[in-house]
Write a protein that holds these residues in place. Structure first.
Motif, PDB file in Angstrom:
ATOM      1  N   THR A   1      49.262 133.590 -38.363  1.00  0.00           N
ATOM      2  CA  THR A   1      49.314 134.932 -37.805  1.00  0.00           C
ATOM      3  C   THR A   1      48.153 135.112 -36.836  1.00  0.00           C
ATOM      4  O   THR A   1      47.227 134.298 -36.794  1.00  0.00           O
ATOM      5  N   VAL A   2      48.192 136.202 -36.099  1.00  0.00           N
ATOM      6  CA  VAL A   2      47.095 136.501 -35.182  1.00  0.00           C
ATOM      7  C   VAL A   2      45.793 136.688 -35.970  1.00  0.00           C
ATOM      8  O   VAL A   2      44.714 136.322 -35.495  1.00  0.00           O
ATOM      9  N   TYR A   3      45.893 137.205 -37.181  1.00  0.00           N
ATOM     10  CA  TYR A   3      44.707 137.385 -38.024  1.00  0.00           C
ATOM     11  C   TYR A   3      44.130 136.042 -38.437  1.00  0.00           C
ATOM     12  O   TYR A   3      42.905 135.852 -38.429  1.00  0.00           O
ATOM     13  N   ASP A   4      45.001 135.111 -38.808  1.00  0.00           N
ATOM     14  CA  ASP A   4      44.542 133.769 -39.191  1.00  0.00           C
ATOM     15  C   ASP A   4      43.814 133.093 -38.036  1.00  0.00           C
ATOM     16  O   ASP A   4      42.752 132.505 -38.221  1.00  0.00           O
ATOM     17  N   LEU A   5      44.401 133.197 -36.852  1.00  0.00           N
ATOM     18  CA  LEU A   5      43.779 132.581 -35.681  1.00  0.00           C
ATOM     19  C   LEU A   5      42.458 133.264 -35.345  1.00  0.00           C
ATOM     20  O   LEU A   5      41.457 132.599 -35.077  1.00  0.00           O
ATOM     21  N   ALA A   6      42.426 134.572 -35.397  1.00  0.00           N
ATOM     22  CA  ALA A   6      41.207 135.320 -35.066  1.00  0.00           C
ATOM     23  C   ALA A   6      40.062 134.985 -36.014  1.00  0.00           C
ATOM     24  O   ALA A   6      38.905 134.921 -35.605  1.00  0.00           O
ATOM     25  N   HIS A   7      40.382 134.773 -37.266  1.00  0.00           N
ATOM     26  CA  HIS A   7      39.347 134.523 -38.270  1.00  0.00           C
ATOM     27  C   HIS A   7      39.038 133.041 -38.470  1.00  0.00           C
ATOM     28  O   HIS A   7      38.125 132.684 -39.216  1.00  0.00           O
ATOM     29  N   ALA A   8      39.785 132.188 -37.804  1.00  0.00           N
ATOM     30  CA  ALA A   8      39.562 130.745 -37.947  1.00  0.00           C
ATOM     31  C   ALA A   8      38.289 130.332 -37.221  1.00  0.00           C
ATOM     32  O   ALA A   8      37.907 130.915 -36.214  1.00  0.00           O
ATOM     33  N   ASP A   9      37.656 129.305 -37.747  1.00  0.00           N
ATOM     34  CA  ASP A   9      36.501 128.718 -37.083  1.00  0.00           C
ATOM     35  C   ASP A   9      36.992 127.989 -35.830  1.00  0.00           C
ATOM     36  O   ASP A   9      38.002 127.274 -35.877  1.00  0.00           O
ATOM     37  N   ILE A  10      36.302 128.167 -34.719  1.00  0.00           N
ATOM     38  CA  ILE A  10      36.728 127.568 -33.455  1.00  0.00           C
ATOM     39  C   ILE A  10      36.834 126.049 -33.545  1.00  0.00           C
ATOM     40  O   ILE A  10      37.732 125.442 -32.949  1.00  0.00           O
ATOM     41  N   ASP A  11      35.972 125.416 -34.338  1.00  0.00           N
ATOM     42  CA  ASP A  11      36.059 123.961 -34.490  1.00  0.00           C
ATOM     43  C   ASP A  11      37.365 123.550 -35.168  1.00  0.00           C
ATOM     44  O   ASP A  11      37.960 122.534 -34.823  1.00  0.00           O
ATOM     45  N   ARG A  12      37.825 124.361 -36.099  1.00  0.00           N
ATOM     46  CA  ARG A  12      39.107 124.091 -36.777  1.00  0.00           C
ATOM     47  C   ARG A  12      40.269 124.273 -35.794  1.00  0.00           C
ATOM     48  O   ARG A  12      41.210 123.484 -35.768  1.00  0.00           O
ATOM     49  N   VAL A  13      40.181 125.307 -34.982  1.00  0.00           N
ATOM     50  CA  VAL A  13      41.218 125.551 -33.967  1.00  0.00           C
ATOM     51  C   VAL A  13      41.288 124.359 -33.017  1.00  0.00           C
ATOM     52  O   VAL A  13      42.373 123.855 -32.721  1.00  0.00           O
ATOM     53  N   LEU A  14      40.144 123.903 -32.556  1.00  0.00           N
ATOM     54  CA  LEU A  14      40.108 122.772 -31.623  1.00  0.00           C
ATOM     55  C   LEU A  14      40.615 121.490 -32.282  1.00  0.00           C
ATOM     56  O   LEU A  14      41.255 120.662 -31.631  1.00  0.00           O
ATOM     57  N   LYS A  15      40.346 121.324 -33.572  1.00  0.00           N
ATOM     58  CA  LYS A  15      40.834 120.152 -34.299  1.00  0.00           C
ATOM     59  C   LYS A  15      42.368 120.164 -34.374  1.00  0.00           C
ATOM     60  O   LYS A  15      43.020 119.150 -34.143  1.00  0.00           O
TER      61      LYS A  15
END
Length: 166
Positions: A1-15
């Protein structure tokens, strides 16, 4: 969800994004998700004016989302649209300049079907991808051939104009 993405650590998103390239897009999506959660109560903005303010969303994307998802009467101007209207009206202003982009955006918005902007935008883009193609356009199967400036003047291959070719 948008909430999951917003609260995710940027390093995890990039991974998770790894291997897709264009890491700036992942960073922009992350920043935009935060903006939507923090300033829009988790609801995606519904208008061009709100969408264009989001990080990583430019004119074309904001226009396309507003028209396709929310029915806002705004032209989504991509390369196909530039080419079609440059040929149709014989526009000599280079499309890779701000002046050219603005001129063609104004024309595209003036031609827009305000009742069905999403359908109209899709039809224009499809027309540019199937009939009014960059190379070897199918002019003889074109429904606007008779009023096309580039066709009438035998200059189809000269449009759209780019500043590098002047």
């Amino acid at each position: 969800t948008v909430y999951d993405l917003a609260h995710a650590d940027i390093d995890r998103v990039l991974k998770v994004w790894q291997g897709l390239g264009y890491y700036t897009r992942a960073r922009n999506m992350h920043a935009t998700a935060k903006e939507i959660v923090d300033n829009h109560k988790g609801a995606f903005p519904r208008t061009y004016q709100e969408l264009i303010k989001l990080k990583g969303i430019g004119d074309y994307t904001a226009s396309a989302i507003a028209a396709f998802a929310f029915g806002e009467a705004v032209a989504a101007v991509d390369g196909n649209v530039y080419r079609i209207f440059a040929r149709l009206f014989g526009i000599d202003t280079p499309i890779d300049t701000q002046k050219g982009k603005l001129e063609l955006k104004v024309i595209a918005n003036s031609m827009l079907d305000r009742e069905n902007p999403g359908v109209y935008n899709q039809a224009i883009m499809d027309f540019g991808g199937t009939v009014c193609t960059p190379k070897r356009p199918n002019c003889f199967s074109c429904p606007v051939m008779q009023i096309c400036s580039a066709f009438r003047n035998r200059k189809v291959d000269q449009y759209p104009v780019k500043s590098k070719t002047i």
